[in-house]
Design an enzyme around this catalytic site. Structure first.
Site, mmCIF file in Angstrom:
data_model
loop_
_atom_site.group_PDB
_atom_site.id
_atom_site.type_symbol
_atom_site.label_atom_id
_atom_site.label_comp_id
_atom_site.label_asym_id
_atom_site.label_seq_id
_atom_site.Cartn_x
_atom_site.Cartn_y
_atom_site.Cartn_z
ATOM 1 N N SER A 281 1.036 -1.351 -0.188
ATOM 2 C CA SER A 281 0.022 -0.089 0.136
ATOM 3 C C SER A 281 0.892 1.425 0.098
ATOM 4 O O SER A 281 2.218 1.090 0.089
ATOM 5 C CB SER A 281 -1.118 0.628 1.226
ATOM 6 O OG SER A 281 0.071 0.143 2.248
ATOM 7 N N ASP A 282 0.236 2.325 -0.190
ATOM 8 C CA ASP A 282 1.044 3.439 -0.305
ATOM 9 C C ASP A 282 1.015 3.567 1.448
ATOM 10 O O ASP A 282 0.243 3.529 1.850
ATOM 11 C CB ASP A 282 1.034 4.864 -1.200
ATOM 12 C CG ASP A 282 2.153 5.897 -1.165
ATOM 13 O OD1 ASP A 282 2.753 5.681 -0.250
ATOM 14 O OD2 ASP A 282 1.771 6.386 -1.636
ATOM 15 N N TRP A 283 1.622 4.659 2.086
ATOM 16 C CA TRP A 283 2.217 5.182 3.632
ATOM 17 C C TRP A 283 1.061 5.675 3.777
ATOM 18 O O TRP A 283 -0.330 6.560 3.349
ATOM 19 C CB TRP A 283 3.030 6.248 3.533
ATOM 20 C CG TRP A 283 3.361 6.647 4.800
ATOM 21 C CD1 TRP A 283 2.551 7.467 5.440
ATOM 22 C CD2 TRP A 283 4.117 6.630 5.591
ATOM 23 N NE1 TRP A 283 2.835 7.898 7.002
ATOM 24 C CE2 TRP A 283 4.659 7.463 7.366
ATOM 25 C CE3 TRP A 283 6.018 6.252 5.477
ATOM 26 C CZ2 TRP A 283 4.909 7.585 7.897
ATOM 27 C CZ3 TRP A 283 6.470 6.315 6.571
ATOM 28 C CH2 TRP A 283 6.234 7.089 7.266
#
Ligand code: BGC
Length: 744
Positions: A281-283
């Site tokens: 996932s992105d942050w």
């Protein structure tokens, strides 16, 4: 023949060895999965940032060492250095199953040695150099204990307000795809398992570069056609190059957050493209789906993300807190978790971490590679290749090294850290101020002992006052030539650095006017992470170099170009607007039913009444200190069938007095199709080096693939009919053209 046989047998041997090895890994993963508790499985899907640096809002403040020991963390980011990674890995080796940790990091343009920002490198149109830049970054990063870079960013961007435009390859799908492929190859080198290869991560999947209004993290609303035709191909190219991982994205796409988007991750990436790596996932983007209003809470976010195919949770903690419960209630089948874990473990096996978890954490190698002088030499080479000569009237450039007095003026002339650009790596204990060659130092190094280099700041980057203008003008008056270094600060582009106003900041252009009024020859250097607006300067100043952010060797590279030790050959990978009102502006637009004829036709045509349609500088544009002539365009046939290959050839001559490089660009237009097609599309290019007077023949091959597009049913197809072929020195400077027909 003998040689061919040997190559063939070696290839067969290699392929059978790799498939045997892969089968072996799958067996080991099966065995491991059987021994893992659900908590340990979720641990493999959990990534946290180290305690030294954060590259997003910190949500986790727990005791990561304790969690690693309990097998509840499978990957870290922002943990760098042979010693530091070893310390963490030692903790992982105290866990029950001793599954090694993965260390990831944003290694975007170089590591300790900083290379130009990715958008600048894209301007080189030099795929070999771009691949080498990623290669050397991987050599350094892997020596500092890292296994994984969150790069390349392959988001197409047609909006220079978006701060992250600096991180990609610009606006064009074809160029962007070739660069995506080169970067993945560079990072992964000879393949995972080699100690100098790191896993690449194609990001941000998908369409993040089309955020509405160019505002970071904003929504994306686009047609399926545009998604497939413009935004997905660079990701496909990254997957084809073997990218080990993908990162999803903060934006929603047509109402569904990319992180929870099953269509993107399961149907396209893991389904249609058969991607066997894992998706991170992105942050915090899993947890953020609640803020999007897509799910009620983090539990529902975890359910949506894992179901959609998001394998690893970076920083949100939603998997850690909820996944076990979701498995217990049957909302998430354990097979779904197992598949995600298998994908992560597969990469750990391929990297060789189960054989030696410390194999990347080798201080001696770190010491050697991080101080490798060859890397610095390459940094200078690729920096020179990235500088675009936008204007050069009266042969203002190159400057003579015997010039008596040079005045270097402007807020960025002595900039140090800015030259690193956004997304540069910060290693603890390294004095980065000492690692940068400033423009001032680069120019000083170049001048002979009889020359003087004067300096005046003029104003700071914000340039809110003209207090120091008079002093700068006085300095300019004493010189034979003035070099003016203007632009934005490095941290005015990058993540969360969108700008609504992309003009040169404050009164910088006023300073340029004042200096230009002295009547001295003026060269303007524009430092930026995006296309800026500088209309007055473009109209009035004789020489302009676009220098972006060039990394460790910025000053030397710029001086090489200023004084003619290198003949600039970069070409813009993105259109430069005249002003923000033209955005989004890109060369491969449709014709419309009412196309204007030139910039002056405005009545009942698709144009602005207060602004030209043409850009300030077009895609593919860049000058040289020499000139090139194109001639003798030949097509080996005027009619081709779908399985034919049409051969195109032409000759290019260096007609000037200096050696130089030209980027020959091939554009196509499908005249009539079942869906309207762009006025032109880049389909190939060659970069040629030519000595003065030298002529080279350039050959291109056009096949069905180059003529294909998504038809009304979104089928990839080439339709019979007439195609225009255009060979140009930029998208707006077509030198030779012809047409041909595709027949049934
Ligand atoms: C960025 C990613 C980056 C991640 C880790 C996020 O904010 O969007 O591109 O890889 O942080 O630093």
């Amino acid at each position: 023949m003998r040689l061919l046989k040997i190559i063939f047998s070696v290839t067969i041997l290699f392929v059978s060895f790799t498939s045997a090895q892969n089968a072996n890994f799958e067996k080991k993963i099966d065995a491991l999965l059987k021994r893992m508790t659900i908590e340990e499985k979720i641990g493999q899907l959990t990534q946290y940032s180290g305690d030294r640096k954060a590259t997003g809002p910190v949500t986790f403040k727990g005791d990561s060492e304790k969690l690693i020991r309990e097998g509840k963390i499978g990957a870290m980011l922002n943990v760098i250095g042979a010693d530091y990674t070893r310390r963490y890995q030692e903790v992982a080796m105290q866990s029950r199953l001793k599954i090694p940790l993965l260390f990831g990091q944003d290694v975007i343009h170089g590591f300790k040695t900083t290379f130009p920002i990715p958008l600048a490198e894209a301007a080189s149109w030099d795929l070999e150099a771009i691949e080498r830049s990623a290669r050397l970054a991987a050599v350094e990063a892997s020596a500092a204990g890292l296994h994984w870079t969150f790069a390349p960013m392959v988001d197409i961007c047609r909006d220079p307000r978006w701060g992250r435009v600096m991180e990609g390859a610009g606006e064009d799908t074809y160029l962007g795809s070739r660069i995506a492929f080169a970067r993945v190859r560079g990072f992964q080198g000879r393949g995972l398992g080699n100690v100098d290869s790191v896993m690449a991560c194609a990001k941000h999947f998908a369409a993040y570069g089309a955020a509405v209004g160019g505002r970071d993290y904003n929504s994306v609303d686009m047609s399926e056609r545009q998604l497939w035709e413009t935004y997905l191909p660079p990701f496909k190219a990254a997957a084809d190059a073997g990218a080990a991982t993908f990162m999803n994205s903060f934006n929603d796409l047509n109402g569904i957050p990319a992180t929870g988007n099953r269509y993107l991750q399961r149907d396209i990436l893991k389904g249609k493209w058969n991607f066997s790596g894992f998706v991170v996932s992105d942050w915090g983007s899993i947890g953020e789906m609640a803020a999007h209003g897509y799910v009620e809470d983090r539990r529902a976010a975890a359910l949506a993300a894992i179901t959609a195919g998001s394998d690893m949770d970076m920083e949100s903690g939603a998997y850690r807190d909820n996944l076990a419960g979701l498995v217990k209630t049957g909302e998430v089948p354990v097979a779904v978790v197992d598949d995600a874990v298998r994908r992560v473990l597969r990469k750990k096996f391929e990297l060789g971490l189960f054989d030696d978890p410390y194999k990347f954490s080798d201080p001696a190698r770190e010491q050697r590679e991080l101080n490798n002088p060859e890397h610095l030499a390459f940094a200078r080479e690729i920096a020179r290749k990235s500088i675009v000569l936008l204007k050069n009237e009266n042969r203002t450039l190159p400057l003579s090294k015997d010039v008596k007095t040079v005045a270097l003026i402007g807020p960025l002339a002595k900039a140090v850290r800015d030259n690193h650009g956004f997304w540069s790596v910060e290693l603890p204990g390294v004095d980065y101020d000492k690692l940068i060659v400033t423009q001032f130092d680069g120019i000083k190094n170049k001048l002979g002992s009889d020359s003087r280099l004067l300096y005046a700041e003029g104003c700071d980057v914000d340039c809110r006052t003209d207090e120091k203008f008079a002093g700068a003008v006085e300095t300019a008056r004493q010189a034979d030539v003035v070099i003016l270094s203007v632009g934005e600060r490095a941290n005015q582009s990058g993540e969360a650095k969108s700008r609504s106003n992309i003009h040169l900041p404050g009164m910088q252009e006023e300073l340029i006017r004042k200096i230009q009024a002295t009547g001295k020859p003026v060269v303007v250097l524009i430092n930026a992470g995006r296309p800026l607006v500088f209309d007055w300067t473009a109209d009035n100043v004789p020489a302009i170099l676009y220098t972006w952010w060039l990394g460790s060797e910025a000053g030397n590279a710029i001086a090489d170009v200023l004084f003619g030790d290198y003949n600039p050959a970069a070409r813009l990978p993105i259109t430069f607007p005249r002003t923000e009102g033209q955005i989004p502006i890109y060369y491969n637009h449709f014709n419309t039913g009412r196309p204007p004829r030139g910039d002056d036709s405005t009545n009942y045509v698709s144009a602005y009444i207060d602004l030209k349609n043409s850009p300030r500088f077009p895609f593919g544009f860049g000058l040289s200190y020499t000139s090139f002539e194109y001639r003798d365009l030949k097509l080996d046939k005027k009619r081709m069938r779908a399985n034919d290959k049409l051969e195109v050839s032409l000759k290019v001559t260096n007609t000037g007095r200096l050696a130089g490089e030209e980027v020959v660009q091939l554009y196509l237009r499908d005249r009539v199709a079942s869906v309207v097609r762009p006025v032109k599309e880049l389909r190939d290019f060659r970069k040629l080096a030519l000595r003065p007077g030298e002529t080279k023949e350039v050959r291109f091959v056009i096949d069905k693939e180059k003529l294909s597009f998504y038809d009304q049913k979104l089928q990839w197809t080439a339709e019979p009919g007439r195609f225009d072929l255009m060979i140009g020195a930029s998208s707006a400077d077509i030198r030779l053209s012809d047409s041909f027909e595709l027949v049934d």
